[in-house]
Design a protein around this motif. Structure first.
Motif, short mmCIF file in Angstrom:
data_model
loop_
_atom_site.label_atom_id
_atom_site.label_comp_id
_atom_site.label_asym_id
_atom_site.label_seq_id
_atom_site.Cartn_x
_atom_site.Cartn_y
_atom_site.Cartn_z
N PRO A 1 0.80 -1.23 0.00
CA PRO A 1 0.00 0.00 0.00
C PRO A 1 0.84 1.28 0.00
CG PRO A 1 0.01 -0.97 2.17
CD PRO A 1 0.74 -1.94 1.27
N GLY A 2 2.12 1.18 0.32
CA GLY A 2 2.96 2.37 0.40
C GLY A 2 4.41 2.03 0.11
N PRO A 3 5.31 2.96 0.40
CA PRO A 3 6.73 2.74 0.13
C PRO A 3 7.29 1.60 0.97
CG PRO A 3 6.37 4.95 1.04
CD PRO A 3 5.05 4.27 0.97
N ALA A 4 8.40 1.05 0.49
CA ALA A 4 9.05 -0.07 1.19
C ALA A 4 10.55 0.10 1.18
CB ALA A 4 8.68 -1.39 0.50
N ALA A 5 11.18 -0.32 2.25
CA ALA A 5 12.62 -0.36 2.34
C ALA A 5 13.11 -1.69 1.75
CB ALA A 5 13.07 -0.24 3.80
N VAL A 6 14.38 -1.74 1.42
CA VAL A 6 14.97 -2.97 0.90
C VAL A 6 14.70 -4.12 1.88
CG1 VAL A 6 17.14 -4.12 0.32
CG2 VAL A 6 16.74 -1.77 -0.43
N ARG A 7 14.86 -3.86 3.17
CA ARG A 7 14.67 -4.91 4.17
C ARG A 7 13.25 -5.48 4.13
NH1 ARG A 7 18.02 -7.14 6.77
NH2 ARG A 7 19.45 -5.40 6.83
N ASP A 8 12.24 -4.64 3.88
CA ASP A 8 10.86 -5.12 3.78
C ASP A 8 10.72 -6.13 2.65
OD1 ASP A 8 10.08 -3.28 5.79
OD2 ASP A 8 9.74 -1.72 4.28
N ILE A 9 11.28 -5.80 1.51
CA ILE A 9 11.18 -6.67 0.33
C ILE A 9 12.03 -7.92 0.55
CG2 ILE A 9 11.58 -6.83 -2.15
CD1 ILE A 9 9.24 -4.95 -1.24
N LEU A 10 13.20 -7.74 1.13
CA LEU A 10 14.09 -8.87 1.43
C LEU A 10 13.36 -9.90 2.30
CD1 LEU A 10 16.98 -10.17 1.52
CD2 LEU A 10 17.29 -8.86 3.64
N GLU A 11 12.75 -9.45 3.38
CA GLU A 11 12.08 -10.38 4.30
C GLU A 11 10.95 -11.13 3.60
OE1 GLU A 11 10.99 -7.84 7.56
OE2 GLU A 11 13.06 -7.76 8.31
N ASP A 12 10.25 -10.45 2.71
CA ASP A 12 9.17 -11.10 1.97
C ASP A 12 9.72 -12.16 1.01
OD1 ASP A 12 6.53 -11.56 1.26
OD2 ASP A 12 6.52 -9.98 -0.26
#
Length: 125
Positions: free
Chosen positions: A19-30
């Motif tokens: 729904p909004g911006p994401a940090a690299v770590r957010d995408i990495l964890e997913d």
């Protein structure tokens, strides 16, 4: 427009789903739920997507928060336009495309074309 590689596609799908911006770590964890991957690999690909114009970024401390520059649908439409432009005969390309899609999708396409024509007519008045 560049075709997306496998990891680029995986990252963009996740970005479009947020729904909004994401940090690299957010995408990495997913991504790590499905495969083992390094932080720097994801960061490098997200930076590449930024250079390609698919992700925008804003500073967030010492890192960045990323967001898509266009929706999934806008990207798909641009890709479709590129494919059409790549053929030597647009009409033939469109006819081959229409032969491959189900009848209900042809009906949806017809409805969208009718609506677009009405919008153009109203805009010119």
């Amino acid at each position: 427009m560049h075709r997306l590689g496998q990891l680029e596609s995986a990252i963009m799908e996740r970005m479009w789903s947020r729904p909004g911006p994401a940090a690299v770590r957010d995408i990495l964890e997913d991504i790590q739920r499905n495969r083992d991957i390094a932080y720097m690999t994801v960061k490098t690909v997200m930076d590449t997507l930024h250079r390609k114009g698919l992700l925008d970024r804003e500073p967030d401390g010492r890192a960045f928060r990323y967001r898509p520059t266009q929706t999934r649908e806008q990207y798909a439409a641009a890709h479709m336009q590129e494919v059409l432009a790549g053929g030597s005969d647009r009409t033939a390309t469109l006819l081959h495309f229409l032969e491959q899609i189900p009848a209900d999708e042809v009906a949806q396409l017809r409805a969208v074309l009718d609506r677009a024509e009405q919008d153009k007519t109203q805009a010119s008045k």
